[in-house]
Design an enzyme around this catalytic site. Structure first.
Site, PDB file in Angstrom:
ATOM      1  N   GLU A 175      12.393  -7.956 -59.494  1.00 27.50           N
ATOM      2  CA  GLU A 175      12.251  -8.426 -60.869  1.00 27.50           C
ATOM      3  C   GLU A 175      11.203  -7.588 -61.596  1.00 27.50           C
ATOM      4  OE1 GLU A 175      11.283 -12.522 -60.074  1.00 27.50           O
ATOM      5  OE2 GLU A 175      13.113 -12.677 -58.898  1.00 27.50           O
TER       6      GLU A 175
ATOM      7  N   GLU B 111      15.819 -14.325 -56.120  1.00 29.78           N
ATOM      8  CA  GLU B 111      15.189 -13.797 -54.907  1.00 29.78           C
ATOM      9  C   GLU B 111      16.109 -13.864 -53.699  1.00 29.78           C
ATOM     10  OE1 GLU B 111      13.621 -15.733 -57.041  1.00 29.78           O
ATOM     11  OE2 GLU B 111      11.818 -14.646 -57.675  1.00 29.78           O
TER      12      GLU B 111
ATOM     13  N   HIS C 189       1.182 -19.832 -56.740  1.00 30.22           N
ATOM     14  CA  HIS C 189       1.025 -18.378 -56.932  1.00 30.22           C
ATOM     15  C   HIS C 189      -0.172 -17.818 -56.163  1.00 30.22           C
ATOM     16  CE1 HIS C 189       3.847 -18.799 -60.268  1.00 30.22           C
ATOM     17  NE2 HIS C 189       3.837 -17.508 -60.463  1.00 30.22           N
TER      18      HIS C 189
HETATM   19  C1  LIG Z   1      11.059 -17.973 -58.244  1.00 27.82           C
HETATM   20  C2  LIG Z   1      10.229 -17.192 -59.170  1.00 27.82           C
HETATM   21  N1  LIG Z   1      10.472 -15.883 -59.311  1.00 27.82           N
HETATM   22  C3  LIG Z   1       9.728 -15.152 -60.163  1.00 27.82           C
HETATM   23  C4  LIG Z   1       8.727 -15.728 -60.875  1.00 27.82           C
HETATM   24  C5  LIG Z   1       7.853 -14.889 -61.790  1.00 27.82           C
HETATM   25  N2  LIG Z   1       8.170 -15.221 -63.175  1.00 27.82           N
HETATM   26  C6  LIG Z   1       7.426 -16.094 -63.869  1.00 27.82           C
HETATM   27  S1  LIG Z   1       8.033 -16.387 -65.386  1.00 27.82           S
HETATM   28  C7  LIG Z   1       9.314 -15.322 -65.132  1.00 27.82           C
HETATM   29  C8  LIG Z   1      10.325 -15.114 -66.208  1.00 27.82           C
HETATM   30  C9  LIG Z   1      10.955 -16.394 -66.586  1.00 27.82           C
HETATM   31  O1  LIG Z   1      11.885 -16.185 -67.580  1.00 27.82           O
HETATM   32  P1  LIG Z   1      12.632 -17.419 -68.208  1.00 27.82           P
HETATM   33  O2  LIG Z   1      13.085 -18.334 -67.137  1.00 27.82           O
HETATM   34  O3  LIG Z   1      13.652 -16.917 -69.132  1.00 27.82           O
HETATM   35  O4  LIG Z   1      11.478 -18.206 -68.987  1.00 27.82           O
HETATM   36  P2  LIG Z   1      10.553 -17.679 -70.164  1.00 27.82           P
HETATM   37  O5  LIG Z   1       9.350 -17.063 -69.529  1.00 27.82           O
HETATM   38  O6  LIG Z   1      11.337 -16.724 -70.974  1.00 27.82           O
HETATM   39  O7  LIG Z   1      10.174 -18.910 -70.907  1.00 27.82           O
HETATM   40  C10 LIG Z   1       9.248 -14.755 -63.874  1.00 27.82           C
HETATM   41  C11 LIG Z   1      10.180 -13.771 -63.342  1.00 27.82           C
HETATM   42  C12 LIG Z   1       8.492 -17.101 -60.680  1.00 27.82           C
HETATM   43  N3  LIG Z   1       7.499 -17.741 -61.312  1.00 27.82           N
HETATM   44  N4  LIG Z   1       9.272 -17.814 -59.844  1.00 27.82           N
END
Ligand SMILES: Cc1ncc(C[n+]2csc(CCOP(=O)(O)OP(=O)(O)O)c2C)c(N)n1
Lengths: 332, 333
Positions: free
Chosen positions: B36, B67, B136
Site C-alpha cells: 500500500e 493485506e 499501530h
Molecule cells: C488493515 C490496515 N491496512 C492499512 C492501514 C493504513 N492506513 C490507514 S488509513 C489508510 C487509508 C484508508 O483509506 P480509506 O479507507 O479510504 O479512508 P480515508 O482515510 O480516505 O478516510 C491506510 C492504508 C490500516 N490502518 N489498516
C-alpha cells in the site's frame, strides 16, 4: 444519485429545527477539527491526527437519522462520527491529548474513541476493522429484538478488504439492521480510488442483493434523507443497506501530509473547497430558503466556537492518567 | 560490528533498506515490491522514496488495502518465478495475512515434499513509542518465529539492515523482515560495496565481562545505553544481537553467557510467551551451571499499548530500567 425532495415550501417546524441542528453539528465538527489541526501543529497532541474536514455532512446526515441508542462504528478519521453521534468535545479533546478525563481514559487516543452512552462502539485504526463489529451489533439487535440499528462508517479504501464482503453476505442472508456507509473521499492515504478499486462500488452490495444507493455527501439534507429511509427500512426488519456518500477530505491524510501534489492537485482541492464545502452549501441553502439568516448562522458559529474553546482549555488543563492505570482494563 | 577495509558511508537505516532493495532490483529483474502506497508515496515512512522513479510502477506496485490478498498473491508469485517483497505498513497488520503466511507460505515447501518453494520477503515494522496506540505499536515477530517454515529477521543497525535484506531477497524461503519504526532515521556506517549477512549469525554489538544482554532490534539500543551507564560504575556488559530469531545462533549467545555468568534477555514483543521466553529457555538449558543467578527478561508489558504518553512509556524497557536490574544482578545495588 438521489436528490433532495422539494418539500421546502411546506417545511414543518421540526424540519427547520433539524436543518439548523445539522448546521450546528457540522460547524462543531469543523471547528473541533480546526483546533485539532492547531494543537497537533503546536506539538500539543501526540500521535497522529486524521482530519474529517470536508466530510462533515456524511457523519451529521447519517447520525441525525439515528437514535441515541442506535450504534455506530467509526474509523481512524473518526472525530466527526463520534461528535455527530453525541460525544462531547471536552472529553474528546481530553482523549486526543491522552488525559485521564478522555472517553477512554487516555488509553485509546484519536483513533479509538468509544462511548457506550452514545452507542459508539468505537473508532478503529484497522481499515475495515469495524465492519464485522457493526454487523455483530446488528445481529444482537435482531437477536434481542431491541429495534436498534447499526451504522458502519468506512472509507472506500476498506472495500479492498475481503472481510467486508463476508459481512455483507452475512448481513443480507440474515436480514440484519445495519447500514454500511461508505465515505468515498476519492483517496486512501495517498492513492486515488481509480488505482485501488475495479468496477462499480454499488455493484458490490447489489451482488448479494442488498439495497444500495449513492448520495451527494456534501449535501447534508441529501445524506440525511437517504439515511433516514434506510434506517427506517432496517428498523422495520427489511434488512441491511449500503449508502455510498461521495465526498472529499479537504486536508491531508493526516496533519503531517502537507505536500500532496504528487497524488492530487491543488486545483482539485480548491475546487472542492470553493464549490462543495458542506457547511457553505447548507448555509447558502438555509439562507436562500429563508430558514435562517446570516446573523443567526454567525451566532451559531460563535456559540460553538466558545464551547470548543472551553473544551480545549479543559483538556489542556486535565491531568494525565496515573501510572497504575497502565495494566487496568486489560480484562473485564 | 564487523569491520571492512572499504569505502564506508554514514547512512540512515531507511536509506540502507532502500539501497538494499534498489541494488537487488537492479541485479535481478524478478524482484518487485507489492504494498500500500509504496510507489509515488514511497510508504508513509518514506522508506521507498525514489524507487518507483527508477523501476517504474510495473515493479513498485501500489495495491489496494488488501493485506491478505496481496500477501497471498505474493506467495503464488514467488512459487512461479517472481521474487516479491511484500510491504505491510505496520506490523500490527500482519494479523490480516496470517493464513497466507502460516498455512500457505510456511508450509508449501514441506507439504510438497520439497517440490515448491516460496522465495518471498515480507517487510514490516515493529515498535512502540510513537503514541500510535494499541493497533499501530505492537511487535509481533514472535508469532512468525513460532512457525516452522518461516525465517524472521530483526536488524538493529543500518549495516545489518542492508546486508540482511539483500540476503533475505536472495533466499529461497519465505523471510519476514521487521524494521523498528523509531530506527529509520538512525545513522550508521554502511560499506558502499555489495555484501550480505547470512541468516542465523548473531553479532556481538559490544564486548564485556560481567553480564550479557541478549537484545533484538529496538532493544539493542536500550542495551547499549544501559551498558554505557554500567560502565560508569565499573560494570562491563556484553551486548549480543541475534539478528534473526529464526534461525537462531544459539552458540554465540550461550558462549557469551558462559563467559559472563549473568544474562538479561530483551525484546520489544510482549514479554509473556514471547522471544524473551525462548531466549531465556535456551540459556537455562545450555548454560545453567555457568549462571550466577536466574536469567532475567524484559519485554513489553502484558497490556495493549496505551496511547497516553506517560502510560505508553511505562510499557517498554528503557536503558535506566535495564541499568537498575543489571546493577542489582551484579550485586551492586
Ligand atoms: C488493515 C490496515 N491496512 C492499512 C492501514 C493504513 N492506513 C490507514 S488509513 C489508510 C487509508 C484508508 O483509506 P480509506 O479507507 O479510504 O479512508 P480515508 O482515510 O480516505 O478516510 C491506510 C492504508 C490500516 N490502518 N489498516
Amino acid at each position: 444519485m438521489s436528490t433532495v425532495s422539494s418539500r421546502t415550501e411546506t417545511a414543518s417546524h421540526a424540519d427547520v429545527e433539524l436543518w439548523i441542528r445539522m448546521y450546528r453539528q457540522m460547524t462543531a465538527i469543523r471547528l473541533f477539527e480546526e483546533r485539532v489541526n492547531e494543537l497537533y501543529t503546536r506539538a500539543l497532541m501526540p500521535g497522529l491526527a486524521h482530519l474529517y474536514i470536508g466530510e462533515e455532512a456524511v457523519a451529521v446526515g447519517v447520525c441525525e437519522a439515528l437514535r441515541r441508542e442506535d450504534y455506530i462504528t467509526s474509523t481512524h478519521r473518526g472525530h466527526g462520527h463520534c461528535l455527530a453521534k453525541g460525544a462531547s468535545p471536552d472529553r474528546m479533546f481530553a482523549e486526543l491529548l491522552g488525559k485521564a478525563a478522555g472517553y477512554c481514559k487516555g488509553k485509546g487516543g484519536s483513533m479509538h474513541i468509544a462511548d457506550p452512552s452514545t452507542g459508539n462502539l468505537g473508532a478503529n485504526a484497522i481499515v475495515a476493522g469495524s465492519v464485522p463489529i457493526a454487523t455483530g451489533a446488528a445481529f444482537s439487535s435482531k437477536y434481542l429484538g431491541n429495534g436498534r440499528v447499526a451504522a458502519c462508517f468506512f472509507g472506500e479504501g476498506a472495500l479492498g478488504q475481503g472481510v467486508v464482503y463476508e459481512e455483507m453476505n452475512l448481513a443480507q442472508l440474515w436480514k440484519l439492521p445495519v447500514i454500511y456507509v461508505c465515505e468515498n473521499n476519492l483517496y486512501t492515504e495517498y492513492t486515488h480510488v481509480s488505482e485501488t478499486l475495479a468496477g462499480d462500488i454499488l455493484a458490490r452490495a447489489k451482488s448479494v442483493g442488498m439495497a444500495a444507493e449513492t448520495v451527494d455527501g456534501q449535501n447534508v439534507r441529501a445524506v440525511h434523507e437517504a439515511a433516514a429511509k434506510l434506517v427506517e427500512r432496517a428498523r422495520a426488519g427489511e434488512g441491511p443497506s449500503f449508502l455510498c456518500c461521495n465526498t472529499y477530505r479537504f486536508h491531508g491524510h493526516h496533519v503531517g501530509d502537507i505536500n500532496r501534489e504528487y497524488y492530487r492537485s491543488k486545483r482539485e482541492e480548491q475546487d472542492w473547497k470553493k464549490e462543495r464545502d458542506p457547511l457553505a452549501v447548507h448555509a447558502a441553502w438555509l439562507v436562500a430558503q429563508k430558514h435562517a439568516d446570516a446573523a443567526q448562522l454567525e451566532q451559531i458559529e460563535a456559540e460553538v466556537k466558545a464551547e470548543i474553546a472551553k473544551a480545549v482549555e479543559f483538556a489542556i488543563n486535565a491531568p494525565y492518567p496515573n501510572q497504575e492505570e497502565v495494566d487496568r482494563d486489560v480484562y473485564a | 560490528m564487523s569491520t571492512h577495509e572499504v569505502v564506508t558511508r554514514e547512512i540512515t537505516f531507511a536509506e540502507a533498506i532502500r539501497e538494499a532493495l534498489a541494488e537487488e532490483m537492479r541485479r535481478d529483474s524478478r524482484v518487485c515490491i507489492l504494498g500500500e502506497d509504496v510507489a509515488e508515496a514511497g510508504t508513509p515512512f518514506k522508506v521507498l522514496s525514489g524507487l518507483v522513479e527508477e523501476f517504474g510502477t510495473g515493479r513498485v506496485i501500489d495495491t489496494p488495502i488488501s493485506e491478505a490478498g496481496f500477501t497471498g498473491l505474493g506467495v503464488g508469485a514467488a512459487m512461479t518465478g517472481i521474487r516479491p517483497v511484500v510491504d505491510i505498513m505496520f506490523g500490527d497488520f500482519i494479523t490480516l495475512t496470517m493464513d497466507q503466511m502460516v498455512n500457505q507460505a510456511a508450509k508449501i515447501h514441506y507439504m510438497s515434499g520439497g517440490r515448491w518453494k516460496v522465495p518471498m520477503v515480507m517487510r514490516t515494522t515493529l515498535g512502540a513509542a510513537r503514541r500510535s496506540a494499541a493497533q499501530h505499536s505492537q511487535s509481533l515477530h514472535a508469532w512468525f518465529s513460532h512457525v516452522p517454515g518461516l525465517k524472521v529477521v530483526l536488524p538493529s543497525t543500518p549495516y545489518d539492515a542492508k546486508g540482511l535484506l539483500k540476503e533475505a531477497i536472495r533466499h529461497e524461503n519465505p523471510v519476514v523482515f521487521f524494521e523498528d519504526k523509531m530506527m529509520y532515521k538512525m545513522k550508521g556506517p554502511v560499506p558502499a560495496e555489495d555484501y550480505t549477512i547470512p541468516l542465523g549469525v548473531a553479532d556481538v554489538k559490544r564486548a564485556g565481562e560481567d553480564i550479557t544482554f541478549v537484545a533484538t532490534s529496538s532493544m539493542v539500543q536500550v542495551a547499549l545505553g544501559a551498558a554505557d551507564l554500567l560502565a560508569e560504575i565499573g560494570i562491563s556488559a556484553e551486548v549480543v544481537d541475534p539478528r534473526t530469531t529464526w534461525p537462531l545462533d544459539e552458540q554465540t549467545i550461550v558462549e557469551s553467557v558462559k563467559k559472563t555468568s549473568r544474562a538479561v534477555v530483551l525484546d520489544e514483543g510482549y514479554e509473556r510467551y514471547g522471544v524473551t521466553a525462548e531466549l531465556a529457555a535456551l540459556i537455562a538449558e545450555r548454560a545453567f551451571y555457568d549462571l550466577d543467578g536466574p536469567v532475567r527478561r524484559m519485554g513489553a508489558m502484558h497490556v495493549p499499548i496505551p496511547f497516553s504518553p506517560p502510560l505508553e512509556d511505562a510499557t517498554i524497557p528503557t536503558p535506566q530500567k535495564l541499568f537498575e536490574l543489571a546493577r542489582e544482578m551484579c550485586g551492586r545495588s
